[in-house]
Design a protein around this motif. Sequence first.
Motif, short mmCIF file in Angstrom:
data_model
loop_
_atom_site.label_atom_id
_atom_site.label_comp_id
_atom_site.label_asym_id
_atom_site.label_seq_id
_atom_site.Cartn_x
_atom_site.Cartn_y
_atom_site.Cartn_z
N ALA A 1 0.85 -1.19 0.00
CA ALA A 1 0.00 0.00 0.00
C ALA A 1 0.89 1.24 0.00
N PRO A 2 0.41 2.36 -0.57
CA PRO A 2 1.27 3.53 -0.80
C PRO A 2 2.00 4.08 0.41
N VAL A 3 1.32 4.28 1.54
CA VAL A 3 1.97 4.90 2.70
C VAL A 3 3.03 3.97 3.28
N LEU A 4 2.69 2.69 3.46
CA LEU A 4 3.65 1.73 3.98
C LEU A 4 4.83 1.57 3.03
N HIS A 5 4.56 1.53 1.75
CA HIS A 5 5.61 1.45 0.73
C HIS A 5 6.57 2.62 0.89
#
Length: 264
Positions: A249-253
């Motif tokens: 997912a974008p934030v975790l990435h």
Amino acid sequence: MANWTEIDQQVKTWIMEAGDSIRESFKHSLSIHTKSNPNDLVTNIDEETERFFISNIRKAYPGHSILGEEGQGDDLTSLKGIVWMIDPIDGTMNFVHQQRHFAISIGIYENGVGRLGYVYDVAHDELYYAERGNGAYMNGVRLPSLTEVRLEKALVAVNATWLVKNKYFDEKKLVDLAIRARGTRSYGSAAIELAYVASGRLDCYLSMRLSPWDFAAGKILVEEVGGIMTNLAGEELDLLKTNSIFAGAPVLHGQILNDFLVRK
């Protein structure tokens, strides 16, 4: 212009037929040999399954190109037109030793853009599939968009070998990543691990080295649920070469990329 609905139905039919044949092979002995090293295995079932798909694709769609793991496809230097990327059995070592945690993986691209992606977990009869712009599904149930989790609550997929021995990234940072995460997993099949990211069973997946047919289908699945898939430097993937892979997912990435992967 390609009829993607027709192609989708045809691929699903072929995948189910191939899956039946693979499950039937469980009753018989395998012919096993190695490729680049003693742990890089290929079986007669890998080769027969790839021939099955290639033969059907050639007959039904003679203008399309094919990249196949076992070398029976085309030698491509570009992604012009429609290209099928096929791994007949992703996770051959699991197939040989466990008859679990392996998958048929098929990604179909048009001029470098992913259009259709399929990951079929043969042993569990779970078909993950996606069409660009129309979402991702597992056995007919639409997968929800990925939800963000903090690293401390994330389940991270990474091969333990990469944590202790790699030439690409700071090993201590990768160990720190594993410690910070809620847990780590390694299933031995990139296709299944990417499907698990898309379905929320895993929160992210990292690998140091994968070929296009390993991740082509999973990339479409992950992106259709709002995930990001890059190499471990955060760069766009090259679909004609071996890549490192980072999906989530974008934030975790972004957090993992900035805190653990980008050299400072």
